[in-house]
Design an enzyme around this catalytic site. Sequence first.
Site, PDB file in Angstrom:
ATOM      1  N   GLU A 106       0.840  -1.199   0.000  1.00  0.00           N
ATOM      2  CA  GLU A 106       0.000   0.000   0.000  1.00  0.00           C
ATOM      3  C   GLU A 106       0.873   1.247   0.000  1.00  0.00           C
ATOM      4  O   GLU A 106       1.922   1.285   0.644  1.00  0.00           O
ATOM      5  CB  GLU A 106      -0.906  -0.013   1.244  1.00  0.00           C
ATOM      6  CG  GLU A 106      -1.946   1.080   1.297  1.00  0.00           C
ATOM      7  CD  GLU A 106      -2.889   0.893   2.477  1.00  0.00           C
ATOM      8  OE1 GLU A 106      -3.409   1.906   2.985  1.00  0.00           O
ATOM      9  OE2 GLU A 106      -3.101  -0.269   2.919  1.00  0.00           O
ATOM     10  N   ASP A 108       0.145   5.349   0.597  1.00  0.00           N
ATOM     11  CA  ASP A 108      -0.942   6.176   1.141  1.00  0.00           C
ATOM     12  C   ASP A 108      -0.705   7.669   1.087  1.00  0.00           C
ATOM     13  O   ASP A 108       0.333   8.155   1.536  1.00  0.00           O
ATOM     14  CB  ASP A 108      -1.136   5.867   2.638  1.00  0.00           C
ATOM     15  CG  ASP A 108      -1.893   4.590   2.907  1.00  0.00           C
ATOM     16  OD1 ASP A 108      -2.496   4.053   1.992  1.00  0.00           O
ATOM     17  OD2 ASP A 108      -1.872   4.151   4.071  1.00  0.00           O
ATOM     18  N   GLU A 110      -3.214  10.359   3.016  1.00  0.00           N
ATOM     19  CA  GLU A 110      -4.416  10.545   3.813  1.00  0.00           C
ATOM     20  C   GLU A 110      -4.453  11.990   4.300  1.00  0.00           C
ATOM     21  O   GLU A 110      -3.453  12.497   4.819  1.00  0.00           O
ATOM     22  CB  GLU A 110      -4.463   9.596   5.017  1.00  0.00           C
ATOM     23  CG  GLU A 110      -4.716   8.147   4.638  1.00  0.00           C
ATOM     24  CD  GLU A 110      -4.928   7.258   5.853  1.00  0.00           C
ATOM     25  OE1 GLU A 110      -5.743   6.339   5.782  1.00  0.00           O
ATOM     26  OE2 GLU A 110      -4.260   7.503   6.883  1.00  0.00           O
TER      27      GLU A 110
END
Length: 291
Positions: A106, A108, A110
């Site tokens: 993953e 990311d 955010e």
Amino acid sequence: MASFLASSRVPMSVVLVLFTLASLMGSSLGNFYQDFDIVWGDWRAMILNDGELLNLNLDQASGSGFQSKNEYLFGKIDMQLKLVPGNSAGTVTAYYLQSKGSAWDEIDFEFLGNLSGDPYILHTNVYSQGKGDKEQQFYLWFDPTADFHTYSILWNPQRIIFFVDGTPIREFKNMESIGVPFPKYQPMRLYSTLWNADNWATRGGLVKTDWSQAPFTASYTNFNANNSCVWFNGSSSCDTNNFSPPSWLSEDLDSANLDKLQWVQTNNMIYNYCTDAKRFPQGFPPECNMS
């Protein structure tokens, strides 16, 4: 097209060429109908303007989200976002690449909402084989709710670079040579979600979501994955003999971009796991000791 090609006797090299061209045509138009599926939130996720705009909404009943139709194994992917305005405390807008399975990879972005007038926190992380704990956080140098800004991920076998409006903010290098896992073997889809995380997102959960401000809306436009390796039927579009390797597949930061990276990390970084001694009393992860 995929079902027809899969059932025909067309050579796999031709299949990949056709599939790649079709994917690139779709991506070049930045059309959300062609490039993405709504996977959560029903009507709260809306594609507008003939596929040029996508809005995610959050209310007290549910958030919403979408995922890319394609999987990618390396790529340079851009998306323009305009974040939830006003009092966004408790909300999280997540924009990330992720593979399947319990040992997932993953990458990311955010965006952690905050009270009106306080800055958003941009939270980044990298997971490999299901393990992350590689957080870096930043304040942005502009208001990400006033207009669209471009958030990009460059992912190649040597490094992952996070960009904001073309400025690098973080580089995570492949350090498998010293035992640090690197996401290199699992294809990933692009996802984005808008959800309530008021148990932790704003000031460690002290500030809760103000539902009188709902619905909360984040907007997306100008998706671009033209520079990417599409994964299809167990093969990569970059593995065919019909194309020379693209330059981004070995792209590095030049001296000008290294200076920009240093400026952001000096002036806008507010958390770095590699300097959090309380979190790692037995010693920092090995990548933290590399220059």
